[in-house]
Design a protein around this motif. Structure first.
Motif, PDB file in Angstrom:
ATOM      1  N   ALA A  28       0.816  -1.214   0.000  1.00 38.20           N
ATOM      2  CA  ALA A  28       0.000   0.000   0.000  1.00 38.20           C
ATOM      3  C   ALA A  28       0.856   1.273   0.000  1.00 38.20           C
ATOM      4  N   PRO A  29       1.927   1.332   0.772  1.00 39.35           N
ATOM      5  CA  PRO A  29       2.729   2.557   0.739  1.00 39.35           C
ATOM      6  C   PRO A  29       3.320   2.833  -0.644  1.00 39.35           C
ATOM      7  N   ALA A  39       0.026  12.558  -9.141  1.00 40.54           N
ATOM      8  CA  ALA A  39      -0.710  13.787  -8.836  1.00 40.54           C
ATOM      9  C   ALA A  39       0.208  15.003  -8.922  1.00 40.54           C
ATOM     10  N   ASP A  40       1.437  14.869  -8.450  1.00 35.07           N
ATOM     11  CA  ASP A  40       2.392  15.971  -8.538  1.00 35.07           C
ATOM     12  C   ASP A  40       2.725  16.303  -9.992  1.00 35.07           C
ATOM     13  N   ALA A  66       3.229   6.145  -5.531  1.00 34.92           N
ATOM     14  CA  ALA A  66       3.084   6.258  -6.983  1.00 34.92           C
ATOM     15  C   ALA A  66       1.933   7.199  -7.327  1.00 34.92           C
ATOM     16  N   ALA A  67       0.837   7.081  -6.605  1.00 33.17           N
ATOM     17  CA  ALA A  67      -0.306   7.957  -6.851  1.00 33.17           C
ATOM     18  C   ALA A  67       0.052   9.405  -6.539  1.00 33.17           C
TER      19      ALA A  67
END
Length: 67
Positions: free
Chosen positions: A36-37, A47-48, A42-43
Motif C-alpha cells: 500500500a505505501p 498527482a504531482d 506512486a499515486a
C-alpha cells in the motif's frame, strides 16, 4: 439368525469406520500482499506530475494571451 447377527456386526463396523474418518483441512493459498505505501507514493507522484503539467499549461496560456 447367525447371518443376521453377522450382517448387523458388519454394518456396525462399517458405520463406525465411516464415522472415525477425519476430513483434512483445506489449505488455501495465501492472498498476495499489496504494498500500500508504494501504491500511495506512486499515486502521489502522478498527482504531482499532473499538477506541474497543469501549471505549465496555465502559464503558457497566460503568456499567449498577453502577446
Amino acid at each position: 439368525m447367525n447371518k443376521s447377527i453377522l450382517l448387523a456386526s458388519l454394518l456396525a463396523a462399517v458405520a463406525l469406520t465411516a464415522c472415525s474418518k477425519k476430513e483434512e483441512p483445506k489449505v488455501e493459498a495465501p492472498a498476495p500482499v499489496v504494498a500500500a505505501p508504494a501504491a500511495s507514493e506512486a499515486a502521489s507522484a502522478v498527482a504531482d506530475a499532473a499538477s506541474a503539467a497543469a501549471s505549465a499549461v496555465v502559464d503558457a496560456a497566460a503568456s499567449a494571451a498577453s502577446k
